[in-house]
Write a protein that holds these residues in place. Structure first.
Motif, PDB file in Angstrom:
ATOM      1  N   ALA A   1       0.862  -1.184   0.000  1.00 20.33           N
ATOM      2  CA  ALA A   1       0.000   0.000   0.000  1.00 20.33           C
ATOM      3  C   ALA A   1       0.899   1.235   0.000  1.00 20.33           C
ATOM      4  CB  ALA A   1      -0.897   0.014   1.228  1.00 20.33           C
ATOM      5  N   ASN A   2       0.383   2.325  -0.542  1.00 23.56           N
ATOM      6  CA  ASN A   2       1.064   3.598  -0.359  1.00 23.56           C
ATOM      7  C   ASN A   2       1.121   3.864   1.151  1.00 23.56           C
ATOM      8  OD1 ASN A   2       0.627   6.665   0.261  1.00 23.56           O
ATOM      9  ND2 ASN A   2       1.629   6.598  -1.740  1.00 23.56           N
ATOM     10  N   LYS A   3       2.308   4.072   1.694  1.00 23.70           N
ATOM     11  CA  LYS A   3       2.461   4.134   3.152  1.00 23.70           C
ATOM     12  C   LYS A   3       1.739   5.330   3.761  1.00 23.70           C
ATOM     13  CE  LYS A   3       5.606   3.426   6.947  1.00 23.70           C
ATOM     14  NZ  LYS A   3       4.567   2.548   7.549  1.00 23.70           N
ATOM     15  N   ARG A   4       1.793   6.465   3.097  1.00 20.50           N
ATOM     16  CA  ARG A   4       1.117   7.641   3.639  1.00 20.50           C
ATOM     17  C   ARG A   4      -0.384   7.376   3.740  1.00 20.50           C
ATOM     18  NH1 ARG A   4       2.330  13.483   1.134  1.00 20.50           N
ATOM     19  NH2 ARG A   4       4.347  12.946   2.074  1.00 20.50           N
ATOM     20  N   PHE A   5      -0.950   6.781   2.700  1.00 22.63           N
ATOM     21  CA  PHE A   5      -2.366   6.414   2.717  1.00 22.63           C
ATOM     22  C   PHE A   5      -2.664   5.462   3.868  1.00 22.63           C
ATOM     23  CE2 PHE A   5      -4.767   2.551   1.524  1.00 22.63           C
ATOM     24  CZ  PHE A   5      -6.071   3.033   1.607  1.00 22.63           C
ATOM     25  N   PHE A   6      -1.841   4.417   4.000  1.00 26.74           N
ATOM     26  CA  PHE A   6      -2.109   3.392   5.014  1.00 26.74           C
ATOM     27  C   PHE A   6      -1.985   3.964   6.419  1.00 26.74           C
ATOM     28  CE2 PHE A   6      -1.088  -0.219   7.755  1.00 26.74           C
ATOM     29  CZ  PHE A   6      -2.094  -1.109   7.400  1.00 26.74           C
ATOM     30  N   ASP A   7      -0.951   4.755   6.648  1.00 27.19           N
ATOM     31  CA  ASP A   7      -0.732   5.316   7.986  1.00 27.19           C
ATOM     32  C   ASP A   7      -1.865   6.253   8.404  1.00 27.19           C
ATOM     33  OD1 ASP A   7       1.598   3.904   8.220  1.00 27.19           O
ATOM     34  OD2 ASP A   7       2.927   5.600   7.790  1.00 27.19           O
ATOM     35  N   ARG A   8      -2.527   6.877   7.434  1.00 26.94           N
ATOM     36  CA  ARG A   8      -3.609   7.810   7.738  1.00 26.94           C
ATOM     37  C   ARG A   8      -4.962   7.134   7.904  1.00 26.94           C
ATOM     38  NH1 ARG A   8      -2.235  12.909   3.638  1.00 26.94           N
ATOM     39  NH2 ARG A   8      -0.429  13.696   4.810  1.00 26.94           N
ATOM     40  N   LEU A   9      -5.028   5.843   7.609  1.00 21.25           N
ATOM     41  CA  LEU A   9      -6.289   5.130   7.781  1.00 21.25           C
ATOM     42  C   LEU A   9      -6.642   5.015   9.264  1.00 21.25           C
ATOM     43  CD1 LEU A   9      -6.052   2.075   5.330  1.00 21.25           C
ATOM     44  CD2 LEU A   9      -7.518   4.083   5.076  1.00 21.25           C
ATOM     45  N   PRO A  10      -7.931   5.075   9.599  1.00 23.26           N
ATOM     46  CA  PRO A  10      -8.340   4.770  10.975  1.00 23.26           C
ATOM     47  C   PRO A  10      -7.898   3.358  11.344  1.00 23.26           C
ATOM     48  CG  PRO A  10     -10.176   5.681   9.714  1.00 23.26           C
ATOM     49  CD  PRO A  10      -9.078   5.389   8.726  1.00 23.26           C
ATOM     50  N   GLU A  11      -7.701   3.134  12.619  1.00 23.70           N
ATOM     51  CA  GLU A  11      -7.206   1.835  13.082  1.00 23.70           C
ATOM     52  C   GLU A  11      -8.084   0.678  12.608  1.00 23.70           C
ATOM     53  OE1 GLU A  11      -6.287  -0.407  17.332  1.00 23.70           O
ATOM     54  OE2 GLU A  11      -6.223   1.784  17.232  1.00 23.70           O
ATOM     55  N   GLN A  12      -9.415   0.914  12.606  1.00 28.76           N
ATOM     56  CA  GLN A  12     -10.309  -0.173  12.188  1.00 28.76           C
ATOM     57  C   GLN A  12     -10.154  -0.504  10.709  1.00 28.76           C
ATOM     58  OE1 GLN A  12     -11.270   2.776  13.380  1.00 28.76           O
ATOM     59  NE2 GLN A  12     -13.104   3.612  12.345  1.00 28.76           N
ATOM     60  N   ASP A  13      -9.831   0.519   9.892  1.00 28.27           N
ATOM     61  CA  ASP A  13      -9.612   0.259   8.468  1.00 28.27           C
ATOM     62  C   ASP A  13      -8.274  -0.427   8.230  1.00 28.27           C
ATOM     63  OD1 ASP A  13     -12.023   1.121   7.578  1.00 28.27           O
ATOM     64  OD2 ASP A  13     -11.346   3.051   6.798  1.00 28.27           O
ATOM     65  N   GLN A  14      -7.269  -0.082   9.018  1.00 29.88           N
ATOM     66  CA  GLN A  14      -5.985  -0.776   8.905  1.00 29.88           C
ATOM     67  C   GLN A  14      -6.169  -2.262   9.218  1.00 29.88           C
ATOM     68  OE1 GLN A  14      -2.892   1.043  11.255  1.00 29.88           O
ATOM     69  NE2 GLN A  14      -2.822   2.897   9.989  1.00 29.88           N
ATOM     70  N   GLN A  15      -6.959  -2.546  10.258  1.00 26.25           N
ATOM     71  CA  GLN A  15      -7.204  -3.939  10.620  1.00 26.25           C
ATOM     72  C   GLN A  15      -8.020  -4.634   9.540  1.00 26.25           C
ATOM     73  OE1 GLN A  15      -5.842  -5.526  13.412  1.00 26.25           O
ATOM     74  NE2 GLN A  15      -6.489  -7.271  12.144  1.00 26.25           N
ATOM     75  N   LEU A  16      -8.977  -3.899   8.959  1.00 24.89           N
ATOM     76  CA  LEU A  16      -9.788  -4.442   7.866  1.00 24.89           C
ATOM     77  C   LEU A  16      -8.895  -4.856   6.693  1.00 24.89           C
ATOM     78  CD1 LEU A  16     -12.590  -4.847   6.396  1.00 24.89           C
ATOM     79  CD2 LEU A  16     -12.332  -2.462   5.636  1.00 24.89           C
ATOM     80  N   VAL A  17      -7.947  -3.996   6.331  1.00 23.69           N
ATOM     81  CA  VAL A  17      -7.026  -4.302   5.234  1.00 23.69           C
ATOM     82  C   VAL A  17      -6.195  -5.533   5.570  1.00 23.69           C
ATOM     83  CG1 VAL A  17      -4.980  -3.483   3.997  1.00 23.69           C
ATOM     84  CG2 VAL A  17      -6.926  -1.950   4.325  1.00 23.69           C
ATOM     85  N   GLN A  18      -5.654  -5.589   6.787  1.00 27.69           N
ATOM     86  CA  GLN A  18      -4.844  -6.739   7.187  1.00 27.69           C
ATOM     87  C   GLN A  18      -5.665  -8.030   7.160  1.00 27.69           C
ATOM     88  OE1 GLN A  18      -1.742  -6.566   7.420  1.00 27.69           O
ATOM     89  NE2 GLN A  18      -1.093  -4.580   8.194  1.00 27.69           N
ATOM     90  N   ASP A  19      -6.904  -7.959   7.636  1.00 24.54           N
ATOM     91  CA  ASP A  19      -7.765  -9.151   7.628  1.00 24.54           C
ATOM     92  C   ASP A  19      -8.067  -9.594   6.198  1.00 24.54           C
ATOM     93  OD1 ASP A  19      -7.816  -9.052  10.374  1.00 24.54           O
ATOM     94  OD2 ASP A  19      -9.809  -8.161  10.512  1.00 24.54           O
ATOM     95  N   ALA A  20      -8.298  -8.612   5.313  1.00 28.08           N
ATOM     96  CA  ALA A  20      -8.586  -8.939   3.908  1.00 28.08           C
ATOM     97  C   ALA A  20      -7.371  -9.566   3.236  1.00 28.08           C
ATOM     98  CB  ALA A  20      -9.022  -7.682   3.159  1.00 28.08           C
ATOM     99  N   MET A  21      -6.183  -9.069   3.566  1.00 24.70           N
ATOM    100  CA  MET A  21      -4.954  -9.637   3.018  1.00 24.70           C
ATOM    101  C   MET A  21      -4.774 -11.081   3.477  1.00 24.70           C
ATOM    102  SD  MET A  21      -3.079  -7.799   0.972  1.00 24.70           S
ATOM    103  CE  MET A  21      -3.652  -6.287   0.179  1.00 24.70           C
ATOM    104  N   GLN A  22      -5.100 -11.345   4.745  1.00 24.47           N
ATOM    105  CA  GLN A  22      -4.955 -12.704   5.264  1.00 24.47           C
ATOM    106  C   GLN A  22      -5.971 -13.638   4.619  1.00 24.47           C
ATOM    107  OE1 GLN A  22      -2.386 -13.665   7.380  1.00 24.47           O
ATOM    108  NE2 GLN A  22      -3.106 -15.656   6.634  1.00 24.47           N
TER     109      GLN A  22
END
Length: 339
Positions: free
Chosen positions: A241-262
């Motif tokens: 992911a673009n790091k700036r985009f990812f770092d600015r995501l709310p915590e729940q969206d970061q977890q959502l992305v990680q869960d989707a990747m898994q």
């Protein structure tokens, strides 16, 4: 007048903040990859999209190979923030991230499906060390996964490095992959993917390497006559992911992305079981006279010996960071073999 300006400014800020909040609640994310929608990266991306859209109000737009340019183009777009996600092989990121070339040291990765799955799930080198390396280039490394055993397709058969003398093999624009094919006795020829089919037709090159599903999907069997299993590698890819985009995501969206990747990783490892065999069957249906060569362990030995030279080149290119990464890599591989 000053109060009015201040009020307008405050309203503008409030509206902008509200707009950002709405965007955070229901955003459209752009995800590009290097293959067709029906190929391994496309199947992985589709599962990611499915999980995101089933568990949030976000939408994921998928961009298969060619829709946004070549591999170099989509990486530039990801780093610039025009894309939120990009799937790209270390074969192309090797020039940008030299340590990623470790995946092109021949005969390094496990050769069984179970060994590969254990390694990619549990490797500290992949899941810890590489994350910090990619972050230095504005990328959040989300997941790496294998795509299948690499085979070499050529016009003429070979069973030793001497048989590749003078044979121009197309490689990705990756310095270590170039060194690998030099060590194998061939003449490595870096070319963008879009030029490979025509290059084989016109004899500009006489061979190329890829996992079997891609040989079938891209119809490489139409312009080569021999397929050789050397066992030297398994194609690896990385989703970022673009790091700036990812770092600015709310915590729940970061977890959502990680869960989707898994979820996508779990899916693709099941999907790949037997994929190479199915792809080979399709190739032989289309071209029954395609010659299939599986090198014996004795025939592979000179190629395995050449891997030591490539490993030394990797350390030369990457210095102490590369040496330390390779040590961790080998520890992780030993753990995978023990399983």
């Amino acid at each position: 007048m000053t109060k009015l300006k201040a009020l307008v400014g405050a309203c503008t800020v409030a509206l902008a903040t509200l707009g950002s909040a709405v965007t955070a609640e229901a955003a459209t994310w752009r995800y590009a990859f290097e293959e067709a929608l029906t190929d391994v990266q496309g199947v992985y991306a589709s599962k990611f999209k499915e999980h995101i859209e089933a568990n949030s109000d976000h939408t994921v737009q998928l961009f298969p190979y060619g829709t946004l340019g070549e591999s170099a183009d989509i990486m530039e777009q990801a780093q610039a923030g025009l894309l939120q996600f990009v799937d790209q092989s270390p074969g192309f990121t090797g020039s940008l991230i030299p340590e990623a070339q470790i995946f092109f040291i021949p005969y390094l990765l496990p050769e069984t499906h179970d060994g590969l799955e254990y390694f990619f799930r549990n490797s500290k080198a992949i899941n810890e060390a590489f994350k910090s390396i990619y972050a230095q280039h504005g990328l959040e490394l989300l997941k790496m996964f294998p795509e299948g055993e690499v085979v070499i397709t050529t016009q003429e058969a070979f069973d030793s490095p001497a048989g590749l003398d003078g044979v121009k093999i197309r490689v990705m624009t990756n310095p270590l992959l170039v060194e690998s094919y030099k060590a194998f006795g061939a003449t490595p020829t870096p070319l963008p993917w879009g030029e490979v089919y025509g290059g084989l037709q016109t004899n500009i090159i006489q061979g190329q390497e890829n996992p079997l599903f891609w040989v079938e999907s891209a119809k490489m069997y139409e312009v080569t006559d021999v397929m050789t299993f050397t066992g030297h590698n398994n194609f690896t890819t990385a989703v970022m992911a673009n790091k700036r985009f990812f770092d600015r995501l709310p915590e729940q969206d970061q977890q959502l992305v990680q869960d989707a990747m898994q979820a996508a990783f779990d899916h693709i490892m099941v999907y790949q079981k037997g994929l190479s065999e199915r792809s080979l069957e399709k190739i032989l249906e289309q071209k029954p006279d395609m010659k299939i060569v599986r090198l014996t362990e004795e025939q592979r030995q000179p190629f395995r010996a050449a891997a030591e030279e490539v490993e030394a080149k990797f350390i030369e290119m990457t210095g102490d960071p590369g040496r330390q990464l390779l040590q961790q890599f080998k520890q992780d591989l030993n753990a995978a073999k023990a399983q």
